[in-house]
Design a protein around this motif. Structure first.
Motif, PDB file in Angstrom:
ATOM      1  N   ALA A   1      -6.939 -17.123  13.405  1.00  0.00           N
ATOM      2  CA  ALA A   1      -6.183 -15.983  13.943  1.00  0.00           C
ATOM      3  C   ALA A   1      -5.097 -15.516  12.987  1.00  0.00           C
ATOM      4  N   SER A   2      -5.123 -15.991  11.741  1.00  0.00           N
ATOM      5  CA  SER A   2      -4.072 -15.681  10.763  1.00  0.00           C
ATOM      6  C   SER A   2      -4.381 -14.391  10.006  1.00  0.00           C
ATOM      7  N   PHE A   3      -3.404 -13.481  10.011  1.00  0.00           N
ATOM      8  CA  PHE A   3      -3.566 -12.196   9.333  1.00  0.00           C
ATOM      9  C   PHE A   3      -2.291 -11.830   8.586  1.00  0.00           C
ATOM     10  N   LEU A   4      -2.489 -11.144   7.477  1.00  0.00           N
ATOM     11  CA  LEU A   4      -1.396 -10.518   6.744  1.00  0.00           C
ATOM     12  C   LEU A   4      -1.534  -9.009   6.913  1.00  0.00           C
ATOM     13  N   LEU A   5      -0.495  -8.390   7.471  1.00  0.00           N
ATOM     14  CA  LEU A   5      -0.449  -6.934   7.615  1.00  0.00           C
ATOM     15  C   LEU A   5       0.557  -6.397   6.610  1.00  0.00           C
ATOM     16  N   GLN A   6       0.110  -5.494   5.741  1.00  0.00           N
ATOM     17  CA  GLN A   6       0.987  -4.893   4.745  1.00  0.00           C
ATOM     18  C   GLN A   6       1.070  -3.384   4.957  1.00  0.00           C
ATOM     19  N   PHE A   7       2.289  -2.900   5.091  1.00  0.00           N
ATOM     20  CA  PHE A   7       2.572  -1.475   5.157  1.00  0.00           C
ATOM     21  C   PHE A   7       3.397  -1.102   3.931  1.00  0.00           C
ATOM     22  N   ALA A   8       3.692   0.159   3.790  1.00  0.00           N
ATOM     23  CA  ALA A   8       4.451   0.602   2.614  1.00  0.00           C
ATOM     24  C   ALA A   8       5.808  -0.075   2.526  1.00  0.00           C
TER      25      ALA A   8
ATOM     26  N   LEU B   1      -6.346   1.055   6.079  1.00  0.00           N
ATOM     27  CA  LEU B   1      -6.412   2.155   7.034  1.00  0.00           C
ATOM     28  C   LEU B   1      -5.470   3.236   6.557  1.00  0.00           C
ATOM     29  N   GLU B   2      -5.996   4.449   6.442  1.00  0.00           N
ATOM     30  CA  GLU B   2      -5.210   5.528   5.863  1.00  0.00           C
ATOM     31  C   GLU B   2      -5.176   6.725   6.806  1.00  0.00           C
ATOM     32  N   GLY B   3      -3.987   7.187   7.124  1.00  0.00           N
ATOM     33  CA  GLY B   3      -3.846   8.410   7.907  1.00  0.00           C
ATOM     34  C   GLY B   3      -4.357   8.227   9.325  1.00  0.00           C
ATOM     35  N   GLU B   4      -4.799   9.292   9.924  1.00  0.00           N
ATOM     36  CA  GLU B   4      -5.267   9.299  11.293  1.00  0.00           C
ATOM     37  C   GLU B   4      -6.738   8.903  11.362  1.00  0.00           C
ATOM     38  N   PHE B   5      -6.983   7.641  11.697  1.00  0.00           N
ATOM     39  CA  PHE B   5      -8.302   7.143  12.083  1.00  0.00           C
ATOM     40  C   PHE B   5      -9.333   7.173  10.964  1.00  0.00           C
ATOM     41  N   SER B   6      -8.941   7.103   9.690  1.00  0.00           N
ATOM     42  CA  SER B   6      -9.906   6.987   8.612  1.00  0.00           C
ATOM     43  C   SER B   6      -9.634   5.692   7.881  1.00  0.00           C
ATOM     44  N   SER B   7     -10.689   5.022   7.397  1.00  0.00           N
ATOM     45  CA  SER B   7     -10.495   3.706   6.791  1.00  0.00           C
ATOM     46  C   SER B   7     -11.300   3.597   5.503  1.00  0.00           C
TER      47      SER B   7
ATOM     48  N   ARG C   1     -13.801 -23.346   6.617  1.00  0.00           N
ATOM     49  CA  ARG C   1     -13.693 -22.367   5.537  1.00  0.00           C
ATOM     50  C   ARG C   1     -12.262 -22.361   5.010  1.00  0.00           C
ATOM     51  N   ASN C   2     -12.133 -22.273   3.701  1.00  0.00           N
ATOM     52  CA  ASN C   2     -10.822 -22.284   3.077  1.00  0.00           C
ATOM     53  C   ASN C   2     -10.017 -21.049   3.468  1.00  0.00           C
ATOM     54  N   PRO C   3      -8.686 -21.173   3.519  1.00  0.00           N
ATOM     55  CA  PRO C   3      -7.869 -19.984   3.780  1.00  0.00           C
ATOM     56  C   PRO C   3      -8.135 -18.910   2.732  1.00  0.00           C
ATOM     57  N   GLY C   4      -8.195 -17.668   3.192  1.00  0.00           N
ATOM     58  CA  GLY C   4      -8.520 -16.570   2.280  1.00  0.00           C
ATOM     59  C   GLY C   4      -7.427 -16.263   1.278  1.00  0.00           C
ATOM     60  N   LEU C   5      -6.180 -16.568   1.622  1.00  0.00           N
ATOM     61  CA  LEU C   5      -5.039 -16.339   0.736  1.00  0.00           C
ATOM     62  C   LEU C   5      -4.272 -17.636   0.555  1.00  0.00           C
ATOM     63  N   GLY C   6      -3.696 -17.815  -0.643  1.00  0.00           N
ATOM     64  CA  GLY C   6      -2.874 -18.980  -0.905  1.00  0.00           C
ATOM     65  C   GLY C   6      -1.495 -18.812  -0.283  1.00  0.00           C
ATOM     66  N   ILE C   7      -1.016 -19.845   0.380  1.00  0.00           N
ATOM     67  CA  ILE C   7       0.248 -19.739   1.100  1.00  0.00           C
ATOM     68  C   ILE C   7       1.437 -19.571   0.161  1.00  0.00           C
ATOM     69  N   LYS C   8       1.319 -20.049  -1.073  1.00  0.00           N
ATOM     70  CA  LYS C   8       2.440 -19.963  -2.018  1.00  0.00           C
ATOM     71  C   LYS C   8       2.401 -18.698  -2.864  1.00  0.00           C
ATOM     72  N   PHE C   9       1.427 -17.827  -2.627  1.00  0.00           N
ATOM     73  CA  PHE C   9       1.302 -16.609  -3.427  1.00  0.00           C
ATOM     74  C   PHE C   9       1.207 -15.381  -2.531  1.00  0.00           C
ATOM     75  N   LEU C  10       2.025 -15.368  -1.500  1.00  0.00           N
ATOM     76  CA  LEU C  10       2.075 -14.235  -0.593  1.00  0.00           C
ATOM     77  C   LEU C  10       3.100 -13.220  -1.069  1.00  0.00           C
ATOM     78  N   PRO C  11       2.963 -11.965  -0.653  1.00  0.00           N
ATOM     79  CA  PRO C  11       4.035 -11.002  -0.922  1.00  0.00           C
ATOM     80  C   PRO C  11       5.261 -11.352  -0.093  1.00  0.00           C
TER      81      PRO C  11
ATOM     82  N   PRO D   1       0.837  -1.195   0.000  1.00  0.00           N
ATOM     83  CA  PRO D   1       0.000   0.000   0.000  1.00  0.00           C
ATOM     84  C   PRO D   1       0.875   1.249   0.000  1.00  0.00           C
ATOM     85  N   PRO D   2       0.310   2.400  -0.347  1.00  0.00           N
ATOM     86  CA  PRO D   2       1.104   3.630  -0.326  1.00  0.00           C
ATOM     87  C   PRO D   2       1.519   4.017   1.080  1.00  0.00           C
ATOM     88  N   SER D   3       2.448   4.915   1.187  1.00  0.00           N
ATOM     89  CA  SER D   3       2.936   5.379   2.481  1.00  0.00           C
ATOM     90  C   SER D   3       1.784   5.924   3.322  1.00  0.00           C
ATOM     91  N   GLY D   4       1.757   5.584   4.580  1.00  0.00           N
ATOM     92  CA  GLY D   4       0.713   6.049   5.467  1.00  0.00           C
ATOM     93  C   GLY D   4      -0.539   5.197   5.463  1.00  0.00           C
TER      94      GLY D   4
END
Length: 315
Positions: free
Chosen positions: A67-74, A304-310, A95-105, A54-57
């Motif tokens: 409990a599995s999550f991918l968090l991506q920042f700039a 989530l972008e900037g201060e408290f806006s999504s 339920r199937n995993p939402g993302l494929g394990i072999k196609f992650l960033p 995602p872009p900066s910020g």
């Protein structure tokens, strides 16, 4: 002092002994929850992750399931409690995993909240690679040291690790960390992940306890990822929050938004599949918080972008 006594000294240690009535609850669990779902077709689809950061910020948060999550920042990507298992022992993934394990960033860091099999899943961890290595609570380093990570960091409560502008803080919870009955020395907890001016809190597994207010005092939280399922535990032990308690904890954290987790994927409690989400939304509406609860589907991220806006994004 023997290792097994270390965890028992913590006030937030849930203990190992089941509560009265556990036999009846387990009969119900196996008969009404486990066996009835073995032959059901898994729902949900598996998608490829968005590889571009995602872009900066901006933070992109994607639920993989449980409990599995991918968090991506700039400049960073963090994977928390990765679990692509189709079975958790005799419990079938619903339920199937939402993302494929072999196609992650590209992953910079892996975080594991505690040693339980549904959170520290070795087969998934063996596939995942990360530039900076893996973080586990104190006492669990031996479980992951042979899984291919070049660096293993063990964290005690309130320890901090910094990688460039990425800061990880290990937070308390009310749970237990033993992988087997004899290794109660293993720690447990959640993580605060901060990159730039954006802060995400992953609670890990937890019952409600009085420590959430202290976590919120130490760090402003933009997104709180909170467990809402498995509260009707077959053992009867106080190990998971119900939805109302999760909302209370969210308020005490002082977080801006809440994302629920630890439901839908594996039927680990006696509550019906639909109940956690329904109770969560009802409690949020009662308190006028419905605009601050973000229900995700697997593979669908929130930005989530900037201060408290999504803004939402289908990933």
């Amino acid at each position: 002092m023997p290792k097994k006594k270390i965890a028992q000294m913590r006030k937030d240690y849930a203990g190992l002994m089941p509560k009265k009535g556990w036999v009846k609850r387990n009969i119900h669990f196996f008969g009404k929850r486990v066996f009835t779902q073995v032959f059901k077709r898994r729902l949900g689809t598996t998608s490829e992750a968005v590889l571009d950061p995602p872009p900066s910020g901006v933070a992109r948060i994607t639920w993989i399931g449980h409990a599995s999550f991918l968090l991506q920042f700039a400049d960073h990507s963090v994977l928390i409690d990765p679990n692509w298992a189709h079975w958790h022992g005799f419990v079938k993934r619903q339920r199937n995993p939402g993302l494929g394990i072999k196609f992650l960033p590209h992953i910079d860091l892996v975080l594991v909240s505690h040693a339980h099999f549904d959170h520290l899943h070795k087969k998934s961890l063996k596939i995942v690679d990360s530039r900076e290595g893996i973080v586990v609570p104190k006492g669990s380093g031996s479980l992951v040291k042979k899984l291919g990570f070049h660096s293993v960091y063990e964290m005690a409560l309130w320890d901090e690790l910094t990688f460039s502008d990425l800061t990880i803080t290990h937070t308390p919870c009310h749970h237990w960390g033993a992988r087997y009955l004899h290794d109660t020395h293993r720690d447990y907890g959640g993580y605060i992940v901060k990159s730039g001016n954006l802060t995400v809190f992953h609670c890990g597994d937890s019952a409600y306890f009085e420590g959430f207010e202290e976590i919120g005092k130490r760090q402003h939280i933009d997104i709180a990822i909170m467990p809402i399922g498995a509260y009707n535990a077959p053992s009867g032990r106080d190990v998971h929050m119900n939805p109302e308690e999760a909302v209370k904890a969210f308020q005490e954290l002082g977080a801006e938004f809440m994302i629920p987790m630890h439901y839908r994927t594996f039927p680990l409690g006696n509550e019906p599949d639909h109940e956690p989400e329904e109770r969560l939304l009802a409690e949020a509406k009662r308190l006028g918080l419905e605009d601050r609860i973000i229900i995700l589907d697997e593979g669908v991220g929130i930005e989530l972008e900037g201060e408290f806006s999504s803004s939402g994004e289908n990933i």
